[in-house]
Design a protein around this motif. Sequence first.
Motif, PDB file in Angstrom:
ATOM      1  N   LEU A   1     -38.449 -83.989 -98.364  1.00 35.35           N
ATOM      2  CA  LEU A   1     -37.717 -82.976 -99.132  1.00 35.35           C
ATOM      3  C   LEU A   1     -38.648 -82.158-100.020  1.00 35.35           C
ATOM      4  O   LEU A   1     -38.386 -80.978-100.268  1.00 35.35           O
ATOM      5  CB  LEU A   1     -36.607 -83.632 -99.952  1.00 35.35           C
ATOM      6  CG  LEU A   1     -35.432 -84.145 -99.115  1.00 35.35           C
ATOM      7  CD1 LEU A   1     -34.405 -84.829 -99.994  1.00 35.35           C
ATOM      8  CD2 LEU A   1     -34.783 -83.009 -98.342  1.00 35.35           C
ATOM      9  N   THR A   2     -39.726 -82.755-100.498  1.00 39.05           N
ATOM     10  CA  THR A   2     -40.744 -81.972-101.197  1.00 39.05           C
ATOM     11  C   THR A   2     -41.317 -80.924-100.265  1.00 39.05           C
ATOM     12  O   THR A   2     -41.525 -79.759-100.644  1.00 39.05           O
ATOM     13  CB  THR A   2     -41.870 -82.889-101.701  1.00 39.05           C
ATOM     14  OG1 THR A   2     -41.335 -83.801-102.661  1.00 39.05           O
ATOM     15  CG2 THR A   2     -42.992 -82.092-102.347  1.00 39.05           C
TER      16      THR A   2
ATOM     17  N   LEU B   1     -41.397 -75.174 -98.334  1.00 36.85           N
ATOM     18  CA  LEU B   1     -41.115 -74.232 -97.244  1.00 36.85           C
ATOM     19  C   LEU B   1     -40.088 -73.188 -97.660  1.00 36.85           C
ATOM     20  O   LEU B   1     -40.232 -71.996 -97.359  1.00 36.85           O
ATOM     21  CB  LEU B   1     -40.618 -74.994 -96.014  1.00 36.85           C
ATOM     22  CG  LEU B   1     -41.697 -75.648 -95.154  1.00 36.85           C
ATOM     23  CD1 LEU B   1     -41.086 -76.667 -94.218  1.00 36.85           C
ATOM     24  CD2 LEU B   1     -42.454 -74.579 -94.362  1.00 36.85           C
ATOM     25  N   MET B   2     -39.052 -73.628 -98.361  1.00 38.45           N
ATOM     26  CA  MET B   2     -38.023 -72.683 -98.795  1.00 38.45           C
ATOM     27  C   MET B   2     -38.575 -71.685 -99.807  1.00 38.45           C
ATOM     28  O   MET B   2     -38.174 -70.517 -99.818  1.00 38.45           O
ATOM     29  CB  MET B   2     -36.820 -73.449 -99.350  1.00 38.45           C
ATOM     30  CG  MET B   2     -36.029 -74.170 -98.274  1.00 38.45           C
ATOM     31  SD  MET B   2     -34.596 -75.042 -98.958  1.00 38.45           S
ATOM     32  CE  MET B   2     -34.099 -76.016 -97.538  1.00 38.45           C
TER      33      MET B   2
ATOM     34  N   GLU C   1     -40.140 -66.069-100.527  1.00 39.63           N
ATOM     35  CA  GLU C   1     -41.150 -65.044-100.812  1.00 39.63           C
ATOM     36  C   GLU C   1     -41.176 -63.960 -99.740  1.00 39.63           C
ATOM     37  O   GLU C   1     -41.405 -62.782-100.045  1.00 39.63           O
ATOM     38  CB  GLU C   1     -42.536 -65.694-100.912  1.00 39.63           C
ATOM     39  CG  GLU C   1     -42.754 -66.535-102.158  1.00 39.63           C
ATOM     40  CD  GLU C   1     -44.113 -67.211-102.138  1.00 39.63           C
ATOM     41  OE1 GLU C   1     -44.961 -66.819-101.296  1.00 39.63           O
ATOM     42  OE2 GLU C   1     -44.327 -68.144-102.946  1.00 39.63           O
ATOM     43  N   ILE C   2     -40.956 -64.340 -98.495  1.00 41.06           N
ATOM     44  CA  ILE C   2     -41.027 -63.353 -97.414  1.00 41.06           C
ATOM     45  C   ILE C   2     -39.645 -62.839 -97.018  1.00 41.06           C
ATOM     46  O   ILE C   2     -39.499 -62.153 -96.003  1.00 41.06           O
ATOM     47  CB  ILE C   2     -41.763 -63.938 -96.187  1.00 41.06           C
ATOM     48  CG1 ILE C   2     -41.029 -65.154 -95.623  1.00 41.06           C
ATOM     49  CG2 ILE C   2     -43.199 -64.288 -96.543  1.00 41.06           C
ATOM     50  CD1 ILE C   2     -41.684 -65.721 -94.363  1.00 41.06           C
ATOM     51  N   GLY C   3     -38.630 -63.169 -97.813  1.00 40.75           N
ATOM     52  CA  GLY C   3     -37.313 -62.582 -97.620  1.00 40.75           C
ATOM     53  C   GLY C   3     -36.446 -63.227 -96.570  1.00 40.75           C
ATOM     54  O   GLY C   3     -35.494 -62.612 -96.082  1.00 40.75           O
ATOM     55  N   PHE C   4     -36.736 -64.485 -96.227  1.00 36.74           N
ATOM     56  CA  PHE C   4     -35.954 -65.156 -95.186  1.00 36.74           C
ATOM     57  C   PHE C   4     -34.751 -65.907 -95.738  1.00 36.74           C
ATOM     58  O   PHE C   4     -33.788 -66.129 -95.014  1.00 36.74           O
ATOM     59  CB  PHE C   4     -36.843 -66.144 -94.412  1.00 36.74           C
ATOM     60  CG  PHE C   4     -37.706 -65.510 -93.356  1.00 36.74           C
ATOM     61  CD1 PHE C   4     -38.188 -64.218 -93.505  1.00 36.74           C
ATOM     62  CD2 PHE C   4     -38.056 -66.207 -92.214  1.00 36.74           C
ATOM     63  CE1 PHE C   4     -39.003 -63.636 -92.547  1.00 36.74           C
ATOM     64  CE2 PHE C   4     -38.873 -65.647 -91.244  1.00 36.74           C
ATOM     65  CZ  PHE C   4     -39.351 -64.353 -91.418  1.00 36.74           C
ATOM     66  N   VAL C   5     -34.813 -66.350 -97.003  1.00 41.98           N
ATOM     67  CA  VAL C   5     -33.712 -67.113 -97.577  1.00 41.98           C
ATOM     68  C   VAL C   5     -33.442 -66.640 -99.000  1.00 41.98           C
ATOM     69  O   VAL C   5     -34.297 -66.022 -99.648  1.00 41.98           O
ATOM     70  CB  VAL C   5     -33.998 -68.641 -97.611  1.00 41.98           C
ATOM     71  CG1 VAL C   5     -34.250 -69.179 -96.227  1.00 41.98           C
ATOM     72  CG2 VAL C   5     -35.144 -68.969 -98.545  1.00 41.98           C
ATOM     73  N   ASP C   6     -32.241 -66.943 -99.469  1.00 42.10           N
ATOM     74  CA  ASP C   6     -31.859 -66.638-100.843  1.00 42.10           C
ATOM     75  C   ASP C   6     -32.457 -67.702-101.774  1.00 42.10           C
ATOM     76  O   ASP C   6     -32.630 -68.865-101.386  1.00 42.10           O
ATOM     77  CB  ASP C   6     -30.331 -66.647-100.957  1.00 42.10           C
ATOM     78  CG  ASP C   6     -29.857 -66.177-102.314  1.00 42.10           C
ATOM     79  OD1 ASP C   6     -29.779 -64.959-102.506  1.00 42.10           O
ATOM     80  OD2 ASP C   6     -29.588 -67.050-103.171  1.00 42.10           O
ATOM     81  N   LYS C   7     -32.765 -67.301-103.009  1.00 42.31           N
ATOM     82  CA  LYS C   7     -33.392 -68.229-103.963  1.00 42.31           C
ATOM     83  C   LYS C   7     -32.518 -69.443-104.227  1.00 42.31           C
ATOM     84  O   LYS C   7     -33.013 -70.529-104.531  1.00 42.31           O
ATOM     85  CB  LYS C   7     -33.695 -67.499-105.280  1.00 42.31           C
ATOM     86  CG  LYS C   7     -34.566 -68.319-106.240  1.00 42.31           C
ATOM     87  CD  LYS C   7     -35.015 -67.497-107.426  1.00 42.31           C
ATOM     88  CE  LYS C   7     -35.899 -68.316-108.358  1.00 42.31           C
ATOM     89  NZ  LYS C   7     -37.143 -68.759-107.715  1.00 42.31           N
TER      90      LYS C   7
ATOM     91  N   ALA D   1     -31.173 -71.287-102.275  1.00 43.71           N
ATOM     92  CA  ALA D   1     -31.392 -72.343-101.294  1.00 43.71           C
ATOM     93  C   ALA D   1     -32.472 -73.316-101.731  1.00 43.71           C
ATOM     94  O   ALA D   1     -32.502 -74.469-101.287  1.00 43.71           O
ATOM     95  CB  ALA D   1     -31.777 -71.739 -99.948  1.00 43.71           C
ATOM     96  N   ILE D   2     -33.362 -72.875-102.631  1.00 43.86           N
ATOM     97  CA  ILE D   2     -34.500 -73.702-103.031  1.00 43.86           C
ATOM     98  C   ILE D   2     -34.016 -74.863-103.890  1.00 43.86           C
ATOM     99  O   ILE D   2     -33.356 -74.679-104.906  1.00 43.86           O
ATOM    100  CB  ILE D   2     -35.531 -72.862-103.805  1.00 43.86           C
ATOM    101  CG1 ILE D   2     -36.029 -71.702-102.935  1.00 43.86           C
ATOM    102  CG2 ILE D   2     -36.702 -73.730-104.245  1.00 43.86           C
ATOM    103  CD1 ILE D   2     -36.854 -70.690-103.690  1.00 43.86           C
ATOM    104  N   GLY D   3     -34.358 -76.061-103.470  1.00 45.75           N
ATOM    105  CA  GLY D   3     -33.990 -77.244-104.232  1.00 45.75           C
ATOM    106  C   GLY D   3     -32.545 -77.672-104.077  1.00 45.75           C
ATOM    107  O   GLY D   3     -32.098 -78.603-104.747  1.00 45.75           O
ATOM    108  N   ALA D   4     -31.811 -76.984-103.192  1.00 47.66           N
ATOM    109  CA  ALA D   4     -30.413 -77.375-102.977  1.00 47.66           C
ATOM    110  C   ALA D   4     -30.364 -78.780-102.385  1.00 47.66           C
ATOM    111  O   ALA D   4     -31.177 -79.146-101.548  1.00 47.66           O
ATOM    112  CB  ALA D   4     -29.726 -76.387-102.046  1.00 47.66           C
ATOM    113  N   ARG D   5     -29.433 -79.550-102.839  1.00 50.60           N
ATOM    114  CA  ARG D   5     -29.300 -80.918-102.340  1.00 50.60           C
ATOM    115  C   ARG D   5     -27.892 -81.141-101.786  1.00 50.60           C
ATOM    116  O   ARG D   5     -27.277 -82.175-101.998  1.00 50.60           O
ATOM    117  CB  ARG D   5     -29.600 -81.924-103.465  1.00 50.60           C
ATOM    118  CG  ARG D   5     -31.060 -81.941-103.891  1.00 50.60           C
ATOM    119  CD  ARG D   5     -31.940 -82.517-102.788  1.00 50.60           C
ATOM    120  NE  ARG D   5     -33.331 -82.583-103.191  1.00 50.60           N
ATOM    121  CZ  ARG D   5     -34.243 -81.679-102.889  1.00 50.60           C
ATOM    122  NH1 ARG D   5     -33.886 -80.593-102.195  1.00 50.60           N
ATOM    123  NH2 ARG D   5     -35.495 -81.817-103.276  1.00 50.60           N
TER     124      ARG D   5
END
Length: 481
Positions: A419-420, A425-426, A431-437, A439-443
């Motif tokens: 998960l780290t 990766l997220m 940074e390159i516009g593939f996912v919404d912020k 999503a980072i650290g979502a559990r």
Amino acid sequence: MTTNEMSDKKIAIIGGGIAGASIALCLSEIGLQVDLFEKGTSLVNGPPICHLHAGGNLYREIPDKQCITLLKESIEALRLYPDSVDYRPTVIAIPQQDAGQPLDLLPRLTLLQNEYQKLIEHDVNNQVLGEPGDYYRLFELEELQALALLDEKKVPETAEQWMIPFAKHVDLSLLKFPVVLVQEFGWNVFRLGATAALSLEKNELCQIHLNNKVTKIDQDKQQKWSITSEENGVTSTHEFDYLINAAGFKTGEIDDLAGFYRQRLVEFKAAYVTQWQGTEGLWPEVIFHGVRGTPEGMAQFTPYADNLVQLHGMTDEITLFENGLVANAENSSQPKLAPELLRKIDVGWLNQEITTRGQRAIAHLSRYIPAFKEATVTGKPLFGAQQIPGEDANLRAAGVSFENNNYARCEIVKASSVLTCADALMEKLFEIGFVDKSAIGARLFPITHSISDQAITERSELYTQQRGYPIALAYRNIKQS
């Protein structure tokens, strides 16, 4: 960014081990299209995983920072894969001939206990290792001698009850005191693979390509990746926006195909499956510390259901192998294992090899548990090779590295680091516009957590049979109450 916009981006993951399968799970659950390429017949079929490493107490040689990382990562992994965990503690014992002292462990144990408390204060759902005050418990010789007089419990409920079989059957005269009981749990590789596979099969955004060997990788001027793979002699090519190399000990081969260089080590290890009818109650896992690579190397006793015990002996004659740790050359990212080790991976073990090393493992443990000399070797070892990025063979907490061409490597050493790796990766995909912020650290893993324990057990049974292991390895001794 909307879910539809996110799902327009196609991610390729090469390698369906614990890293690749877990990354695929994380990315597909947040709405990305993922294709997972695995050359084998099923997911998570690699080096032996038997321990959650919730604090890294098996490794005296690693720094405290890595231990804190392993604690945090193990808690996250346990929350993701709760049905793959055996909820029983681990005993850490220091033999008389070892140069270490039991009380040398205390500063680290106290540090980890405090870190566990902080993690719970941050999120109450992190309390998965019991009460912080019970993270570890010391037992002196006199208390163990008293416990040895008690009957073993079919299902231990207290620290003292877990210690009864240890107290009754270990030769206590060979140890220094106190010994430590710590909340480092078991981790079942078959149940882990089953959970990941069932989750991915249920997610329409993930396509699993089993029996697919990647043979060619190209990138165009728009940084689109073209991946060619072969299945039963038939080749096919797919295009992707991002490529994640999670090929385990073959990570260097994918680097070579993609045109990147990375320094790394690869180490081959094996653990031995034995059966022992020796006691009436459930055992904790037991670690007898020792110096790696010497005849007195660490001995590890990992109990499973139906009297099965997995054994590690960190000597060159048991778990470790001559020429089993190799580095890559300057002209390739892939370290070259010796042919006899590759033969074990690609073709299988000779019966004599299984018997000889398995019996050595039994002898190594029976020095401390005399009755264990009656154990028998049961089937082939759990074995495989693992990559270690860089040059430090003692590295245990590792994550992900990146190239500038929409290319990443998931380079975990311990399975609990997945998960780290996913979070990093997220961050990059954001940074390159593939996912919404967000999503980072979502559990949140609604699909994964919808898989029933029964379904996981049934798939685990299938995996043990397909891979030629005793079916009891599909089960857990203890479920979470």
